[in-house]
Design a protein around this motif. Structure first.
Motif, PDB file in Angstrom:
ATOM      1  N   ASP A 283       0.835  -1.211   0.000  1.00  0.00           N
ATOM      2  CA  ASP A 283       0.000   0.000   0.000  1.00  0.00           C
ATOM      3  C   ASP A 283       0.865   1.254   0.000  1.00  0.00           C
ATOM      4  N   ALA A 284       1.902   1.256   0.823  1.00  0.00           N
ATOM      5  CA  ALA A 284       2.797   2.408   0.889  1.00  0.00           C
ATOM      6  C   ALA A 284       3.498   2.615  -0.451  1.00  0.00           C
ATOM      7  N   TYR A 285       3.944   1.506  -1.070  1.00  0.00           N
ATOM      8  CA  TYR A 285       4.594   1.601  -2.375  1.00  0.00           C
ATOM      9  C   TYR A 285       3.641   2.169  -3.423  1.00  0.00           C
TER      10      TYR A 285
ATOM     11  N   ASP B 149       1.854   6.508  -6.990  1.00  0.00           N
ATOM     12  CA  ASP B 149       0.805   7.407  -7.477  1.00  0.00           C
ATOM     13  C   ASP B 149       1.225   8.867  -7.356  1.00  0.00           C
ATOM     14  N   ARG B 150       1.794   9.236  -6.228  1.00  0.00           N
ATOM     15  CA  ARG B 150       2.229  10.623  -6.027  1.00  0.00           C
ATOM     16  C   ARG B 150       3.347  10.992  -7.005  1.00  0.00           C
ATOM     17  N   PHE B 151       4.264  10.045  -7.242  1.00  0.00           N
ATOM     18  CA  PHE B 151       5.356  10.299  -8.172  1.00  0.00           C
ATOM     19  C   PHE B 151       4.818  10.495  -9.590  1.00  0.00           C
ATOM     20  N   ASN B 152       3.864   9.659  -9.994  1.00  0.00           N
ATOM     21  CA  ASN B 152       3.278   9.784 -11.337  1.00  0.00           C
ATOM     22  C   ASN B 152       2.519  11.099 -11.491  1.00  0.00           C
ATOM     23  N   ARG B 153       1.778  11.507 -10.449  1.00  0.00           N
ATOM     24  CA  ARG B 153       1.072  12.790 -10.516  1.00  0.00           C
ATOM     25  C   ARG B 153       2.041  13.939 -10.612  1.00  0.00           C
TER      26      ARG B 153
END
Length: 185
Positions: free
Chosen positions: A170-172, A177-181
């Protein structure tokens, strides 16, 4: 020929309905730096003159001490924008309207003295997003409000209960997701 400069704003002042200062920013850069108020006493005198001239005025623009002053009255708060006398009044009006509307968006359309003081950090950030050292940077109130509110969105919740409830996958996934955004911005 008019003096062309990016430094369009000399000051932004916010007063309450009694003429007391809630917020004031005086800009001293650019070719008109000598017109900036130098001492606190001079600033207070200017603000009291400003309030006495505008509290019963029906117009939104005046000339005071050789400076163009635009103002808006919202509930119990006066917003003032001070510019050079040669400056385009439409530009100054657009900047003032943008700042007031952005603050309104950030305060959920509840501009009054209490909410303004309670959220002074967001108000100052909105002012800094719209005007930097006297240069009008942004006139879109939605963009100003988005830039101010975006600062709190990018933080990661690192509280102990949140970390305990997440599995490693989940943490990964959250970090991915944050990196892609961030890459898509």
């Amino acid at each position: 020929m008019a003096n062309l400069s990016l430094y369009t704003v000399l000051a932004v002042v916010v007063l309450d309905s009694d003429g007391n200062r809630l917020l004031a920013k005086y800009y001293r850069r650019g070719p008109n730096a000598q017109q900036g108020r130098k001492s606190l006493k001079e600033q207070k005198k200017f603000e009291s003159e400003l309030f006495s001239k505008t509290r019963k005025s029906s117009s939104e623009i005046i000339l005071l001490d050789g400076q163009t002053v635009l103002f808006k009255y919202v509930n119990d708060v006066y917003f003032y924008l001070v510019g050079n006398p040669e400056e385009n009044e439409l530009l100054l009006s657009t900047v003032l309207s943008s700042v007031v509307e952005a603050i309104s968006i950030l305060l959920k359309h509840n501009i009054d003295k209490r909410s303004l003081l309670d959220n002074l950090d967001m108000v100052v950030l909105a002012l800094d997003e719209a005007i930097d050292d006297g240069i009008a940077l942004e006139t879109d109130p939605n963009a100003v409000a988005a830039n101010v509110s975006k600062r709190g969105v990018d933080t990661i919740d690192m509280t102990l209960p949140n970390l305990n409830d997440q599995t490693l996958s989940d943490a990964y996934k959250q970090v991915k997701d944050r990196f892609n955004r961030a890459l898509l911005r």
